[in-house]
Design a protein around this motif. Structure first.
Motif, PDB file in Angstrom:
ATOM      1  N   TRP A 104      43.412  70.635  -0.806  1.00  0.00           N
ATOM      2  CA  TRP A 104      43.250  69.509   0.111  1.00  0.00           C
ATOM      3  C   TRP A 104      42.311  69.919   1.232  1.00  0.00           C
ATOM      4  CZ3 TRP A 104      44.929  64.599  -0.642  1.00  0.00           C
ATOM      5  CH2 TRP A 104      45.782  64.413  -1.730  1.00  0.00           C
ATOM      6  N   THR A 105      41.039  69.621   1.023  1.00  0.00           N
ATOM      7  CA  THR A 105      40.000  70.018   1.975  1.00  0.00           C
ATOM      8  C   THR A 105      39.843  69.035   3.123  1.00  0.00           C
ATOM      9  OG1 THR A 105      38.291  68.828   0.756  1.00  0.00           O
ATOM     10  CG2 THR A 105      38.699  71.128   0.118  1.00  0.00           C
ATOM     11  N   TRP A 106      40.138  67.740   2.884  1.00  0.00           N
ATOM     12  CA  TRP A 106      39.893  66.679   3.868  1.00  0.00           C
ATOM     13  C   TRP A 106      38.461  66.793   4.402  1.00  0.00           C
ATOM     14  CZ3 TRP A 106      43.418  62.919   4.105  1.00  0.00           C
ATOM     15  CH2 TRP A 106      44.694  63.208   3.603  1.00  0.00           C
ATOM     16  N   ALA A 107      37.498  66.789   3.454  1.00  0.00           N
ATOM     17  CA  ALA A 107      36.119  67.088   3.822  1.00  0.00           C
ATOM     18  C   ALA A 107      35.114  66.046   3.367  1.00  0.00           C
ATOM     19  CB  ALA A 107      35.720  68.457   3.250  1.00  0.00           C
ATOM     20  N   GLY A 108      35.528  64.995   2.660  1.00  0.00           N
ATOM     21  CA  GLY A 108      34.595  63.954   2.264  1.00  0.00           C
ATOM     22  C   GLY A 108      33.947  64.213   0.913  1.00  0.00           C
ATOM     23  N   TYR A 109      33.289  63.169   0.414  1.00  0.00           N
ATOM     24  CA  TYR A 109      32.765  63.185  -0.949  1.00  0.00           C
ATOM     25  C   TYR A 109      31.678  64.237  -1.140  1.00  0.00           C
ATOM     26  CZ  TYR A 109      30.806  61.387  -5.320  1.00  0.00           C
ATOM     27  OH  TYR A 109      30.346  61.264  -6.605  1.00  0.00           O
ATOM     28  N   ARG A 110      30.686  64.246  -0.282  1.00  0.00           N
ATOM     29  CA  ARG A 110      29.536  65.140  -0.485  1.00  0.00           C
ATOM     30  C   ARG A 110      29.934  66.609  -0.309  1.00  0.00           C
ATOM     31  NH1 ARG A 110      26.119  64.234   3.545  1.00  0.00           N
ATOM     32  NH2 ARG A 110      24.333  65.204   2.537  1.00  0.00           N
ATOM     33  N   THR A 111      30.793  66.876   0.662  1.00  0.00           N
ATOM     34  CA  THR A 111      31.261  68.252   0.844  1.00  0.00           C
ATOM     35  C   THR A 111      32.046  68.712  -0.378  1.00  0.00           C
ATOM     36  OG1 THR A 111      31.356  68.037   3.247  1.00  0.00           O
ATOM     37  CG2 THR A 111      32.692  69.761   2.258  1.00  0.00           C
ATOM     38  N   ASN A 112      32.932  67.863  -0.880  1.00  0.00           N
ATOM     39  CA  ASN A 112      33.729  68.257  -2.037  1.00  0.00           C
ATOM     40  C   ASN A 112      32.886  68.385  -3.296  1.00  0.00           C
ATOM     41  OD1 ASN A 112      36.051  68.466  -0.565  1.00  0.00           O
ATOM     42  ND2 ASN A 112      36.940  66.542  -1.250  1.00  0.00           N
ATOM     43  N   ALA A 113      31.837  67.576  -3.432  1.00  0.00           N
ATOM     44  CA  ALA A 113      30.922  67.728  -4.565  1.00  0.00           C
ATOM     45  C   ALA A 113      30.226  69.085  -4.497  1.00  0.00           C
ATOM     46  CB  ALA A 113      29.895  66.601  -4.565  1.00  0.00           C
ATOM     47  N   THR A 114      29.848  69.502  -3.290  1.00  0.00           N
ATOM     48  CA  THR A 114      29.198  70.798  -3.102  1.00  0.00           C
ATOM     49  C   THR A 114      30.175  71.938  -3.388  1.00  0.00           C
ATOM     50  OG1 THR A 114      27.826  69.790  -1.382  1.00  0.00           O
ATOM     51  CG2 THR A 114      27.862  72.193  -1.481  1.00  0.00           C
ATOM     52  N   LEU A 115      31.404  71.805  -2.903  1.00  0.00           N
ATOM     53  CA  LEU A 115      32.411  72.850  -3.145  1.00  0.00           C
ATOM     54  C   LEU A 115      32.764  72.945  -4.623  1.00  0.00           C
ATOM     55  CD1 LEU A 115      34.766  72.221  -0.097  1.00  0.00           C
ATOM     56  CD2 LEU A 115      33.344  74.240  -0.475  1.00  0.00           C
ATOM     57  N   LYS A 116      32.898  71.816  -5.297  1.00  0.00           N
ATOM     58  CA  LYS A 116      33.223  71.833  -6.726  1.00  0.00           C
ATOM     59  C   LYS A 116      32.134  72.552  -7.520  1.00  0.00           C
ATOM     60  CE  LYS A 116      34.523  68.668 -10.493  1.00  0.00           C
ATOM     61  NZ  LYS A 116      33.461  68.884 -11.471  1.00  0.00           N
ATOM     62  N   ALA A 117      30.867  72.272  -7.191  1.00  0.00           N
ATOM     63  CA  ALA A 117      29.769  72.958  -7.872  1.00  0.00           C
ATOM     64  C   ALA A 117      29.761  74.450  -7.550  1.00  0.00           C
ATOM     65  CB  ALA A 117      28.439  72.325  -7.473  1.00  0.00           C
ATOM     66  N   THR A 118      30.052  74.795  -6.293  1.00  0.00           N
ATOM     67  CA  THR A 118      30.051  76.189  -5.870  1.00  0.00           C
ATOM     68  C   THR A 118      31.181  76.977  -6.528  1.00  0.00           C
ATOM     69  OG1 THR A 118      29.060  75.597  -3.741  1.00  0.00           O
ATOM     70  CG2 THR A 118      30.225  77.699  -3.855  1.00  0.00           C
TER      71      THR A 118
END
Length: 708
Positions: free
Chosen positions: A605-619
């Motif tokens: 649960w990052t509570w970080a928004g769509y673009r941040t989570n897309a970046t984290l998922k790729a990372t």
């Protein structure tokens, strides 16, 4: 008095015809920079006099400088807004012996020919129409734009946030090169978080020259750290904002029908489906209701907006089409279904009210579910903290470069293979050359004798209807036109016409239920009859890479941790927020982020928004569940992941971040992607999806594993 700096005839009419003893503060502050020829950004809520702030000094400069021909372009993002503005600008222009006219896709051929024979002084238009004038063989663009001096860009934030902004800038640079002199650029905008940056972007090749940001006194100041060189003239009046939880659309209709009878209410819903459903529910309760959204026919929207402007006890339900400056008369109340996507959007809507002396700006939020209530509370918390989103143009507009190169070759017929960069005055930098090389190599452009011209592949891909598709930089979803007899009602999603049903096929459009009688698949038309009853469905496919922002997601987290937005909350909202906090108590922690292991589910649960989570998922790569679609608030991890393995993986990353992956459907949805190498199209989309700073912030925060 500042008004004395304006042309005498104009000043006379302002005082005697409009009945204004003096200019409003924004208008007074704008006179000097605009008259001096400076590029300017004028910030104020909707209907705060921004148009007059730009046009009055422009008309005065036109008179004193003896400008001739089309000397001013007034550019808007919506044709409806242009239609709405025309009568005012026509009136103001006549006060100095000048003329204004309209040119967009709905203007008749006869009217356009009249404009070409006898050009007006001010031309109200869109970027797409400017492009069509430049590439049309029926328009002598060199003659038409020879006297161009200034461009007023209304709702400039709406342009800057997507590719239409890059298209507009590129077209202005081509006009600048065409006439051989700079064009004064004046942007009109609602409150945003980075006005100086937006003005610099709007200046294009004039960046760094004399410019000014002017902020209206009734515009909420953005967070001070986000604003540079902007002078706020005074503090805004305190608005009345209330947050309620109603739980369903039927309950929302019940509340709206019972409140403020005898008054005019503007209701915003952020999807066309919700607009249709609420409109139908209000009409079923006997409420005089009008609708406005982009899939209704222009005539239908115009009738609704005119009827609403002239009525008193009524409601108009709209998407963001009425967030911009279209005049629908004097409003009493604004109501928001669920939450808008940004604080800036909320400020636009709030600014629709409180214009009569003695009245107060107001907005009532009616939320339909717990998630929407939380989003609205988080947004209002950000607003009360003084936060307003910055507007950032989408990065790496490579597909717009390809479109512009093809459009330039249509405009000039032949362009020097080494001279074409001069047409954009450095706007696209070094990014353009490899794209132009690709266009030549693939046959979109042909090269002969040092000249470039349209090739066979461009003719095949974009040549339909005289290359009209090349003038529009956004992709519209496929829709079927809905007709009742000969009258167009609007457009609907083809999925509603193909899904399996029992009984008559019923659709909801214009707040009414219609029975489908015949479908013309070849011409994409659907014929309907009125249906006496309910049961119609409304649906539209809405592509996009939006989602909740990092700031809004964190605002929602703060609400769950106990922060209440300092607005009026109903007892229903208070009780539902309390329940939501209990339901989410394991997912938030004031000390950092939380990873929850609940049976077969492992979520961060990052509570970080769509673009941040897309970046984290790729990372995270294989640490994340590859089958999960990107979520605004959490990332699903591999279920066999242990705390030790996760910690070791983060340490191995050492702060390195990856761009999100892009699928084939996203590439296909990028307009003009076929004119780009695949790897550049993918890089363009990935750059627009990534949030490196947000991802770095999350990776730098403490986290904890919780086993439920």
């Amino acid at each position: 008095m500042t008004i004395e700096r304006l042309h005498p005839s104009l000043a006379h009419h302002i005082v005697n015809t409009l009945g204004w003893p003096e200019l409003r503060p924004l208008q007074a502050a704008a006179v000097t920079p605009v008259l001096n020829g400076s590029d300017a950004l004028l910030l104020a809520p909707t209907a705060s006099g921004k148009t007059e702030a730009a046009v009055f000094p422009i008309l005065s400069a036109m008179a004193s400088g003896q400008w001739s021909g089309v000397s001013v372009l007034y550019v808007c993002p919506l044709k409806a807004l242009l239609n709405n503005l025309l009568p005012r600008l026509e009136l103001y222009a006549t006060w100095t012996g000048r003329r204004a006219a309209l040119w967009h896709g709905d203007v008749s051929t006869a009217r356009r020919q009249s404009i070409l024979r006898d050009p007006p002084d001010i031309l109200l238009t869109t970027p797409e129409s400017i492009e069509s004038m430049l590439v049309s063989t029926k328009v002598d663009h060199r003659h038409l734009f020879a006297g161009l001096r200034a461009a007023v860009v209304d709702e400039v934030h709406a342009f800057a946030g997507d590719d239409r902004g890059w298209h507009l800038l590129a077209v202005l640079e081509r006009l600048t090169h065409l006439i051989g002199r700079p064009i004064q650029r004046i942007g009109l905008s609602a409150t945003i978080g980075n006005p100086a940056e937006l003005l610099s972007w709007l200046q294009g090749s004039s960046k760094g020259t004399c410019s000014a940001v002017v902020v209206a006194p009734d515009s909420q100041p953005p967070t001070p750290s986000r604003v540079e060189n902007a002078s706020v003239l005074s503090a805004p009046a305190e608005p009345d904002v209330q947050l309620d939880y109603v739980g369903s659309m039927a309950n929302a209709a019940r509340v709206i029908a019972s409140l403020h009878t005898g008054e005019k209410r503007l209701v915003f819903a952020d999807s066309k489906r919700l607009v249709e459903e609420l409109g139908a529910a209000l009409r079923a309760r006997g409420v005089t209701t009008f609708l406005s959204h982009a899939s209704l026919s222009a005539d239908e929207r115009r009738r609704s907006e005119l009827a609403f402007a002239e009525a008193r006890d009524c409601v108009i339900v709209a998407t963001s089409t009425l967030e911009l400056g279209i005049d629908v008369g004097d409003l009493d109340h604004v109501i928001q279904i669920n939450a808008p996507s940004s604080v800036a959007s909320f400020l636009q809507r709030l600014g629709r009210t409180g214009r009569r002396p003695g009245s107060t700006r107001n907005c009532l939020f009616l939320t339909l579910d717990q998630g929407s209530l939380l989003a609205a509370a988080g947004l209002l918390l950000l607003w009360r903290r003084g936060f307003v989103e910055p507007v950032h143009p989408p990065p790496d507009p490579r597909h717009i470069i390809a479109q512009q190169m093809l459009a330039l070759c249509l405009q000039e017929h032949r362009v020097g293979s080494h001279l074409w960069p001069e047409w954009w005055n450095g706007l696209f930098g070094d990014a353009a050359k490899p794209i132009v090389d690709y266009l030549v190599a693939e046959g979109f452009l042909e090269q002969d004798g040092g000249m470039l011209f349209i090739g066979a592949l461009a003719e095949k891909r974009f040549g339909r209807r005289n290359f009209m598709d090349l003038t529009v930089v956004f992709t519209a979803s496929p829709e079927f036109t809905v007709l009742s007899g000969r009258e167009e009602i609007g457009r609907t999603d083809p999925g509603l016409l193909t899904e399996k049903i029992d009984g008559p096929r019923l659709i909801l459009l214009g707040g009414r239920t219609w029975r489908v009688t015949w479908i013309d698949w070849k011409r994409r038309r659907c014929f309907v009859d009125p249906f006496d009853g309910s049961g119609g469905k409304a649906r539209w496919f809405t592509p996009g890479m939006g989602g909740t922002s990092f700031e809004l997601a964190r605002g929602m987290r703060d609400v769950l941790l106990g922060a209440d937005p300092p607005v009026r909350l109903t007892q229903r909202a208070i009780a539902t927020l309390a329940t939501t906090r209990v339901d989410s108590r394991d997912n938030v922690h004031p000390g950092g982020t939380v990873i929850i292991h609940d049976g077969s589910d492992l979520r961060w649960w990052t509570w970080a928004g769509y673009r941040t989570n897309a970046t984290l998922k790729a990372t995270l790569g294989r640490l994340a569940d590859e089958a999960q679609r990107v979520d605004d608030l959490n990332i699903r991890l591999r279920t066999d992941l242990t705390p030790a393995a996760f910690a070791a993986a983060l340490q191995e990353l050492d702060g390195r971040l990856c761009l999100p992956s892009v699928d084939d459907r996203a590439v296909a949805g990028l307009k003009f992607s076929t004119a780009l190498p695949l790897h550049l199209a993918e890089r363009t989309l990935a750059a627009r999806l990534v949030d490196l700073s947000g991802a770095a912030d999350v990776l730098g925060e403490p986290y904890g594993f919780v086993q439920l």
